[in-house]
Design an enzyme around this catalytic site. Structure first.
Site, mmCIF file in Angstrom:
data_model
loop_
_atom_site.group_PDB
_atom_site.id
_atom_site.type_symbol
_atom_site.label_atom_id
_atom_site.label_comp_id
_atom_site.label_asym_id
_atom_site.label_seq_id
_atom_site.Cartn_x
_atom_site.Cartn_y
_atom_site.Cartn_z
ATOM 1 N N GLY A 100 0.822 -1.213 0.000
ATOM 2 C CA GLY A 100 0.000 0.000 0.000
ATOM 3 C C GLY A 100 0.858 1.265 0.000
ATOM 4 N N MET A 101 0.181 2.413 0.059
ATOM 5 C CA MET A 101 0.857 3.708 -0.054
ATOM 6 C C MET A 101 1.808 3.944 1.133
ATOM 7 S SD MET A 101 -0.972 7.267 -1.028
ATOM 8 C CE MET A 101 -1.956 7.484 0.460
ATOM 9 N N ASP A 139 -3.961 -12.593 4.717
ATOM 10 C CA ASP A 139 -5.276 -11.956 4.733
ATOM 11 C C ASP A 139 -5.633 -11.753 6.196
ATOM 12 O OD1 ASP A 139 -7.896 -11.182 4.713
ATOM 13 O OD2 ASP A 139 -8.594 -12.799 3.403
ATOM 14 N N THR A 199 -9.750 1.191 2.860
ATOM 15 C CA THR A 199 -9.604 2.641 2.995
ATOM 16 C C THR A 199 -10.561 3.470 2.128
ATOM 17 O OG1 THR A 199 -7.821 2.560 1.352
ATOM 18 C CG2 THR A 199 -7.155 2.527 3.652
ATOM 19 N N THR A 224 -6.922 6.785 12.226
ATOM 20 C CA THR A 224 -7.316 7.949 11.427
ATOM 21 C C THR A 224 -7.961 9.055 12.261
ATOM 22 O OG1 THR A 224 -8.902 8.614 9.716
ATOM 23 C CG2 THR A 224 -9.451 6.662 10.934
ATOM 24 N N TYR A 283 -16.470 4.045 7.972
ATOM 25 C CA TYR A 283 -15.008 3.900 7.981
ATOM 26 C C TYR A 283 -14.453 4.264 9.365
ATOM 27 C CZ TYR A 283 -10.110 5.149 6.974
ATOM 28 O OH TYR A 283 -8.738 5.268 7.005
ATOM 29 N N LYS A 289 -12.533 1.824 12.020
ATOM 30 C CA LYS A 289 -11.168 2.099 12.479
ATOM 31 C C LYS A 289 -11.136 2.234 14.001
ATOM 32 C CE LYS A 289 -7.966 2.729 10.234
ATOM 33 N NZ LYS A 289 -6.949 1.732 9.734
ATOM 34 N N TRP A 293 -5.129 12.625 5.889
ATOM 35 C CA TRP A 293 -4.927 13.240 4.561
ATOM 36 C C TRP A 293 -3.608 12.794 3.920
ATOM 37 C CZ3 TRP A 293 -6.938 18.945 3.977
ATOM 38 C CH2 TRP A 293 -8.212 19.053 4.548
HETATM 39 N N1 LIG Z 1 -5.052 7.317 2.911
HETATM 40 C C1 LIG Z 1 -5.357 8.216 3.851
HETATM 41 O O1 LIG Z 1 -5.590 9.402 3.562
HETATM 42 C C2 LIG Z 1 -5.413 7.797 5.295
HETATM 43 C C3 LIG Z 1 -5.770 8.755 6.260
HETATM 44 C C4 LIG Z 1 -5.785 8.374 7.601
HETATM 45 C C5 LIG Z 1 -5.451 7.087 7.962
HETATM 46 N N2 LIG Z 1 -5.124 6.172 7.007
HETATM 47 C C6 LIG Z 1 -4.755 4.816 7.423
HETATM 48 O O2 LIG Z 1 -3.401 4.603 7.051
HETATM 49 C C7 LIG Z 1 -3.190 3.220 6.770
HETATM 50 C C8 LIG Z 1 -2.503 3.079 5.415
HETATM 51 O O3 LIG Z 1 -3.327 3.668 4.426
HETATM 52 P P1 LIG Z 1 -2.937 3.637 2.879
HETATM 53 O O4 LIG Z 1 -3.607 4.800 2.252
HETATM 54 O O5 LIG Z 1 -1.475 3.420 2.744
HETATM 55 O O6 LIG Z 1 -3.712 2.317 2.429
HETATM 56 P P2 LIG Z 1 -3.658 1.542 1.037
HETATM 57 O O7 LIG Z 1 -2.737 2.201 0.074
HETATM 58 O O8 LIG Z 1 -5.083 1.276 0.657
HETATM 59 O O9 LIG Z 1 -2.956 0.169 1.457
HETATM 60 C C9 LIG Z 1 -3.617 -0.825 2.189
HETATM 61 C C10 LIG Z 1 -3.027 -2.155 1.808
HETATM 62 O O10 LIG Z 1 -3.684 -3.162 2.586
HETATM 63 C C11 LIG Z 1 -4.032 -4.232 1.722
HETATM 64 N N3 LIG Z 1 -5.142 -4.998 2.275
HETATM 65 C C12 LIG Z 1 -6.480 -4.733 2.155
HETATM 66 N N4 LIG Z 1 -7.186 -5.682 2.767
HETATM 67 C C13 LIG Z 1 -6.303 -6.570 3.287
HETATM 68 C C14 LIG Z 1 -6.438 -7.781 4.024
HETATM 69 N N5 LIG Z 1 -7.628 -8.297 4.324
HETATM 70 N N6 LIG Z 1 -5.313 -8.438 4.394
HETATM 71 C C15 LIG Z 1 -4.086 -7.947 4.069
HETATM 72 N N7 LIG Z 1 -3.904 -6.825 3.365
HETATM 73 C C16 LIG Z 1 -4.991 -6.131 2.983
HETATM 74 C C17 LIG Z 1 -4.375 -3.554 0.430
HETATM 75 O O11 LIG Z 1 -4.378 -4.483 -0.633
HETATM 76 P P3 LIG Z 1 -5.374 -4.208 -1.902
HETATM 77 O O12 LIG Z 1 -4.910 -2.916 -2.498
HETATM 78 O O13 LIG Z 1 -5.116 -5.420 -2.758
HETATM 79 O O14 LIG Z 1 -6.758 -4.135 -1.340
HETATM 80 C C18 LIG Z 1 -3.263 -2.514 0.331
HETATM 81 O O15 LIG Z 1 -2.082 -3.052 -0.238
HETATM 82 C C19 LIG Z 1 -4.569 2.567 6.879
HETATM 83 O O16 LIG Z 1 -4.706 2.014 8.162
HETATM 84 C C20 LIG Z 1 -5.541 3.717 6.731
HETATM 85 O O17 LIG Z 1 -6.768 3.450 7.375
HETATM 86 C C21 LIG Z 1 -5.086 6.500 5.674
#
Ligand SMILES: NC(=O)c1ccc[n+]([C@@H]2O[C@H](COP(=O)([O-])OP(=O)(O)OC[C@H]3O[C@@H](n4cnc5c(N)ncnc54)[C@H](OP(=O)(O)O)[C@@H]3O)[C@@H](O)[C@H]2O)c1
Length: 278
Positions: A9-10, A32, A58, A97, A121, A125, A145
């Site tokens: 992921g990101m 998983d 997400t 978050t 969401y 969380k 963000w």
């Molecule tokens: N993005 C934001 O703005 C934001 C803001 C606040 C907090 N956060 C938190 O920060 C964290 C990282 O966010 P991110 O944006 O980096 O997320 P992301 O890019 O969506 O990465 C999440 C990763 O988890 C994988 N995943 C999903 N379901 C899974 C499962 N059941 N078992 C194992 N892996 C799984 C996804 O695979 P697939 O792509 O194949 O589904 C993806 O590779 C998360 O906890 C998110 O809630 C994000």
């Protein structure tokens, strides 16, 4: 070894870049987190000393119509990770978050402020934050963000739309701190290295609206795209969003010495790096 779950992921990708030899990433389909047997198999085989859970569902609006999936990934999955990390004596860092808050405080949220999520969401969380407590050696890292090189995000969306249109309308009544995943990853590593436990806020410093963020993206890249204001109510998305959810990161700095940089400076650095990569 520090195991990064959701390593594709990101955030997970940047964390693994910074960890280098100390890190190992796993993601679907190797693990998983909604499957206890899968979590047990991977963690007992790899025996990490720390697990950082970056895996999540997400899609904030998608969660509204996929309540069960949101709770399975963001809630129950964290319980499985907490049970198994406790069994093997590992620390668990759970990424959460600002959306656990309702945005009505009127000043930056501190770690002990009462959560009150406005959407599914945020509820899911928050369930993750409660479930992580099964392992006493845990850290909850709330952030907001996010943007980075390895995922869909607001910066990439604006740069794409800016190529297509002369004029965009972007909400100007939601306030937060745009946060580069590299800066968040540095904060997470600082918390691990300082042996911290409990809840911490980690976000780049300062604040702006999505509208202000869009203007900054176009200013930094020299694009002439006009950015008009609109309200969250006008946008009418399926999930409600907190209006002012800036996070107070003083505890992070006090306990680790790490002080995240101003969001605008982070954006500038990100755009320079992005220009080299794209
Ligand atoms: N993005 C934001 O703005 C934001 C803001 C606040 C907090 N956060 C938190 O920060 C964290 C990282 O966010 P991110 O944006 O980096 O997320 P992301 O890019 O969506 O990465 C999440 C990763 O988890 C994988 N995943 C999903 N379901 C899974 C499962 N059941 N078992 C194992 N892996 C799984 C996804 O695979 P697939 O792509 O194949 O589904 C993806 O590779 C998360 O906890 C998110 O809630 C994000």
């Amino acid at each position: 070894m520090i195991l990064v779950v959701g390593g594709k992921g990101m955030l997970g990708s940047d964390l693994l870049t910074l960890l280098g030899q100390r890190g190992r990433g796993v993601d679907l389909p190797e693990i998983d987190i909604t499957d206890m047997a899968s979590v047990q198999r991977v963690l007992t085989a790899l025996k990490p000393s720390v697990v950082v859970n970056c895996a999540a569902y997400t899609d904030v609006d998608g969660c509204e119509t996929n309540h069960d999936l949101a709770m399975q990934v963001n809630g129950e999955g964290v319980a499985f990770l907490a049970m198994v990390t406790r069994e093997i004596g590992a620390k668990l860092v759970q990424v959460s978050t600002d959306y656990v808050f309702d945005g009505g405080k009127g000043s930056p949220y501190q770690e002990d402020d009462l959560p009150r999520p406005l959407n599914v969401y945020g509820e899911s969380k928050l369930a993750g934050e409660l479930n992580v407590q099964v392992n006493p050696d845990h850290v909850v890292v709330r952030t907001q963000w996010l943007y980075g090189l390895h995922g869909k995000n607001f910066v990439e969306t604006m740069l794409r739309l800016g190529q297509e249109k002369d004029r965009l309308t972007v909400v100007d009544d939601q306030i937060g701190a745009p946060t580069w995943t590299m800066d968040l990853a540095k904060g997470i590593i600082a918390l691990i290295d300082a042996g911290c436990r409990g809840t911490y806020h980690v976000a780049d410093s300062g604040s702006t609206s999505w509208n202000g963020f869009a203007r900054a993206i176009f200013a930094e890249t020299g694009m002439a795209t006009q950015v008009e204001p609109m309200t969250t109510a006008q946008l009418n998305r399926p999930a409600l969003r907190p209006l002012h959810s800036t996070l107070d990161c003083a505890r992070l700095t006090a306990d680790t010495g790490y002080r995240p940089q101003p969001w605008r400076e982070a954006l500038r650095q990100y755009l320079v790096l992005r220009a080299k990569e794209v």
